[in-house]
Structures are given as C-alpha cells and as structure tokens.
Motif scaffolding. Structure first.
Motif, short mmCIF file in Angstrom:
data_model
loop_
_atom_site.label_atom_id
_atom_site.label_comp_id
_atom_site.label_asym_id
_atom_site.label_seq_id
_atom_site.Cartn_x
_atom_site.Cartn_y
_atom_site.Cartn_z
N SER A 101 0.81 -1.46 -0.12
CA SER A 101 -0.36 -0.09 -0.08
C SER A 101 1.01 0.99 0.09
N LEU A 102 0.46 2.52 -1.06
CA LEU A 102 1.07 3.21 -1.07
C LEU A 102 0.54 4.39 0.01
N GLU A 103 1.14 5.36 0.15
CA GLU A 103 0.20 6.69 1.08
C GLU A 103 -0.31 7.44 -0.35
N ARG A 104 0.62 7.39 -1.16
CA ARG A 104 0.43 8.81 -2.38
C ARG A 104 -0.43 8.02 -3.39
N ALA A 105 -1.21 7.96 -3.75
CA ALA A 105 -2.67 7.64 -5.19
C ALA A 105 -1.44 8.38 -6.40
N GLY A 106 -1.66 7.00 -6.96
CA GLY A 106 -0.95 7.59 -8.48
C GLY A 106 -0.56 5.81 -9.54
N LYS A 107 -0.99 6.03 -10.87
CA LYS A 107 -1.26 4.52 -11.05
C LYS A 107 0.81 4.61 -11.63
N SER A 108 1.57 5.50 -11.64
CA SER A 108 3.01 5.37 -12.14
C SER A 108 3.53 4.89 -10.77
N ILE A 109 3.36 5.55 -9.77
CA ILE A 109 3.96 5.63 -8.50
C ILE A 109 3.77 3.82 -8.05
N ALA A 110 2.05 3.47 -8.36
CA ALA A 110 1.89 1.66 -7.88
C ALA A 110 3.08 1.04 -9.07
N LEU A 111 3.46 0.77 -10.13
CA LEU A 111 3.83 0.57 -10.78
C LEU A 111 5.55 0.62 -10.51
N ASN A 112 5.22 1.26 -10.75
CA ASN A 112 6.95 1.78 -9.59
C ASN A 112 7.72 1.14 -9.27
N ALA A 113 6.56 1.31 -8.13
CA ALA A 113 7.18 0.23 -6.80
C ALA A 113 6.54 -1.43 -6.54
N GLY A 114 6.43 -1.55 -7.94
CA GLY A 114 6.25 -2.91 -8.08
C GLY A 114 7.47 -3.38 -8.76
N VAL A 115 7.22 -2.44 -9.63
CA VAL A 115 9.27 -2.78 -10.32
C VAL A 115 10.37 -3.00 -9.22
N TYR A 116 10.41 -2.08 -8.50
CA TYR A 116 11.12 -2.14 -7.38
C TYR A 116 11.08 -2.93 -5.95
N SER A 117 10.26 -3.45 -5.95
CA SER A 117 9.76 -5.30 -5.08
C SER A 117 9.41 -6.52 -5.71
N GLY A 118 9.62 -6.02 -7.33
CA GLY A 118 9.79 -7.58 -7.81
C GLY A 118 10.91 -8.23 -7.78
N HIS A 119 11.23 -9.71 -8.76
CA HIS A 119 12.70 -9.77 -8.40
C HIS A 119 12.61 -10.99 -9.88
N GLY A 120 11.27 -10.76 -10.57
CA GLY A 120 11.39 -11.59 -11.47
C GLY A 120 12.42 -11.13 -13.19
N SER A 121 12.57 -12.14 -13.85
CA SER A 121 13.24 -12.02 -14.86
C SER A 121 12.44 -10.77 -15.72
N TYR A 122 11.17 -11.21 -16.08
CA TYR A 122 10.81 -10.78 -16.65
C TYR A 122 9.36 -9.72 -15.49
N MET A 123 9.35 -8.43 -16.24
CA MET A 123 8.48 -7.21 -15.44
C MET A 123 6.80 -7.56 -16.05
N MET A 124 5.43 -7.39 -15.45
CA MET A 124 4.63 -7.72 -16.18
C MET A 124 3.83 -7.00 -15.72
#
Length: 452
Positions: free
Chosen positions: A121-144
């Motif tokens: 969960s993010l305090e600040r709303a926004g699709k771009s911010i959410a996607l970036n948080a997912g990218v930094y949290s992910g461990h996959g060779s491919y990000m979808m």
C-alpha cells in the motif's frame, strides 16, 4: 449542348471528388497498409512453438485503485496460467483504494497458498507510482504490468516467455488486447458501441501492432498488458507523471535506452489479455481524449526539433502525427464547410447526395476492415463475428464520434492543465453554467447590500 453537360459533369466530379477524397485519404492509406500486412502474415509459415525447459521467474504487477469489482477476475486469470505457478510472483500495489479490494486479495491468497503473492500500500495515489513500486519490489527476470480490470488468456505468460527467450534482442513487448464482449446478444446503442470496439481493437492490435512490430515502430506499450526485461526497464526513468500517457512515455524512454544496442520493442500476438467494454459515452470520451492528449504530450517531450512535412513522412512518429493531428483539422474544416455550402447557393439535394456518397465510401472501407478482422481471427471467434456483420453500417458513425473525442484531446493538450480524469462536454458545460450562476447570484447579492 453535349459539351456543356460534359463540362458540368467533369466539374461536378472534380469538385465533389476532392471533397470525398480529402477526408478518406488517410483512412484508405491506413487500411491499405493493414491489408498488405495481413496478406504478408498469411503467406508466412506458422512456426512451431518451441518447448520451454527453463521457466524464468516472472513478476506480475497489478496497480489497484478501487478495483473490488474486477480484481478477483484478474487474479484468477493469473492462477489459471499454463505457466508454472512457482515461477510467477504477483504484486498488488494499492494506491488509494477505499473499497474492498484488499479483502478480495486476501481471499485469493487464502485459496492459493502455493503462489507468491504480495500486497503493498502507498500513501500517495497514482498509477505510475504504484507500477514503479512494483518494479522495485519484484524479483522476476521479466516484469509484467497488468491492469486490475484486465484478465489474461491461460497461455498468455507462457507465450510471452517463449518469445522473449527465443529473441534476446526483444527488450519489451505489448500483448494483444481484446474487448471481452458477448457478441450478438444485445442491440442497444451501447452494445453497438461495444461491437465497434471489438472490431477496432482486433484491427489495431492484431494487424496494426503486428505491422509496427515488423517495422520496429511500436508507439505505445499498452498500459493494460505489457512485459519488460528487468535489466532494461531499470535503465529507464520508469513510469512518470509528467504526461497523462505514462505507458507511451515509458515506451519512448525504453527506445532511447536501447538505441545504442540492438534491442527492439515488439508485439506478441498470441499473448492475449481481455478488457471490459466501455460502459457509457462519458467513459469513451474520457479514454480517447486522454489517449490523444498523451500522444501529443509525449511526442512534444521527445522531439527537440519537429521534422518538416517531408521528413515526417519518413519517420513513424511523424506519420502518426500527420494522421492524428495535422489531418484532424482538415476534417474539421470539411465537417463545417460542407453543410455551409447550402448557404452559398449549392442545391440541398447535391449536398445530401455528396454526404451519402461519402458514407457509402466509408461503408466500403469498413467492409474491408471487417474482412481483415474476420479472416485474422480464430475459427471459433469467426462464428461470433458473423453475428455482428451488420455493425459495418454503424462503424463510420463510431469512427466519426471517436474523431471528435480525439480532437478534444488535441485542444485539451494546447489549452488545459494535465489531468488523468476528464469530464465529458455536457458535464463541463454544466459546471461552467453553475459557476457562472453562482458568480451572478453573488454579484446581485452584493449590489443589493450596497443599495440597501
């Protein structure tokens, strides 16, 4: 006498022929490109899909914002993938939800303890911010990235990985987006709009994106369903909030990141995702205005020098701008000037005949488009398309409606501040009138106080 009539017929043909050809020029040329691309694809031999013996880790990022109605369907589609579940990581990033989205996620997590799922969960709303948080949290060779109102075909992830593993030069790719609409079951105005969407998406992705893939000219990696190599996307600025089209912005950013190497951006036709049909005209207006405005904003950011008319013809972005921007204003002039000819002395029957002739031309054009969509579809879906063959008669009206919505996007890009959410013209007019009425009441009240 015969010479006079021949001269009149020639003058009539030249004058009205130009009126017909100008608005049709870009649409016909686009259809011809699509048709040639379709014929080339049919001639190509179908390659046998290679079996995977290694299943790299894939991170699926789902931005969540008040998605209780659709999130469950989206997550279930991931659980039904033919790709091994132990090689899939699911990250749901909540950005300001106020509904039961988290409860939906918890129930899914309870039903599938074997899957790697995470809620952030993010305090600040926004699709771009959410996607970036997912990218930094992910461990996959491919990000979808998959929108929460999108669901995947069972073979989507498997087909994505097959293509990426076979082609090391592929840095990022978009999948094929379809409208999930039961065909032939309704005949209301919104149903007809949805049927037009179905045809539009099939042609735009399975023909248009396929052509762009061959020419290495993908303009937008769809925000609803796209895939990236992790090492490539981390070389970019990720999703940004400087435009209303963060997916197009990232596409151009990736293109810049791989220009020095041999990487490319592609399209995977058999990786299919489904989206909900538009539920009303207000939503359609908001969507197309945002798409067009985003196109203008992104090209403005990445083009330091706008190419001339001839230079634009040899640049894929320039050609798109000519089609969607420059020629839009010529269509605007045509729309208002043609009826105005009546006041300049042209007979009304002549103008009506010209407009009917233009409509017939577009019917022929849409018939070709429908044929391309039909022949390019799977046999089982061809039976569904047969149920709505009559939508060809409505398609020119739909295209014309969408044209005005896109024109509003061009005007908004030039006159209004950036906003992800937009009002339809009726609501905008109501807001203006209400604001004016409020100011008028306040002014009257002040004058009464002065007079008293």
């Amino acid at each position: 006498m015969i010479e006079i009539w021949l001269e009149r017929i020639l003058a009539f043909g030249l004058f009205w022929g130009i009126w017909l050809m100008v608005p049709l020029l870009v649409d016909v040329s686009t259809a011809m490109v699509y048709f040639i691309s379709f014929l080339n694809n049919r001639k190509q031999k179908v390659e046998k899909k290679e079996e995977l013996f290694f299943f790299p880790y894939v991170t699926v990022i789902i931005p969540v914002h008040n998605s209780a109605d659709t999130l469950g369907h989206c997550l279930d589609s991931i659980a039904r993938q033919t790709y091994p579940r132990e090689s899939i990581q699911v990250i749901c990033v909540n950005n300001g939800s106020e509904d039961e989205s988290f409860d939906i996620f918890q129930r899914f997590q309870y039903r599938h303890p074997e899957m790697s799922v995470m809620w952030s969960s993010l305090e600040r709303a926004g699709k771009s911010i959410a996607l970036n948080a997912g990218v930094y949290s992910g461990h996959g060779s491919y990000m979808m990235n998959v929108d929460s109102d999108t669901w995947l075909d069972p073979d989507a992830i498997l087909n994505v990985v097959r293509v990426f593993e076979k082609d090391p030069s592929l840095a990022a790719a978009t999948g094929s987006i379809r409208v999930d609409k039961k065909l032939g079951e309704g005949s209301s105005f919104i149903d007809m709009i949805n049927y037009c969407e179905v045809i539009e998406y099939i042609v735009a992705f399975d023909i248009g994106r396929r052509y762009q893939d061959l020419k290495n000219s993908i303009f937008t990696l769809s925000g609803a369903f796209s895939v990236f190599r992790r090492d490539i996307i981390l070389q970019t600025f990720l999703y940004q909030t400087r435009t209303v089209s963060e997916d197009t912005d990232l596409t151009f950013n990736i293109r810049q990141a791989i220009e020095a190497g041999e990487g490319r951006i592609g399209f995977i036709s058999d990786a299919i995702a489904y989206v909900e049909p538009i539920e009303n005209l207000s939503r359609l207006y908001s969507q197309r205005l945002r798409w067009q405005r985003g196109e203008m904003e992104v090209t403005g950011l990445y083009y330091e020098k706008i190419p001339g008319i001839f230079g634009a013809l040899f640049d894929f972005v320039g050609r798109i701008l000519i089609s969607d921007h420059t020629l839009a204003f010529s269509r605007l002039a045509w729309t208002f000037l043609l009826p105005f000819l009546f006041f300049l002395g042209y007979p009304l029957p002549t103008i009506v005949v010209a407009m009917i002739g233009m409509y017939i031309c577009y019917i022929i054009l849409e018939s070709c488009t429908f044929y391309i969509a039909y022949k390019g579809s799977a046999p089982e879906f061809q039976k569904e398309l047969q149920k709505i063959w009559w939508i060809i008669l409505f398609m020119p009206i739909y295209r014309y409606l969408v044209y005005w919505f896109r024109l509003a996007g061009i005007i908004a890009a030039l006159t209004e501040e950036k906003s992800w959410k937009t009002q339809n013209p009726v609501m905008q007019l109501q807001s203006i009138l209400q604001a004016y009425a409020g100011e008028l009441k306040e002014e009257i009240s002040k004058r009464r106080q002065v007079n008293s």
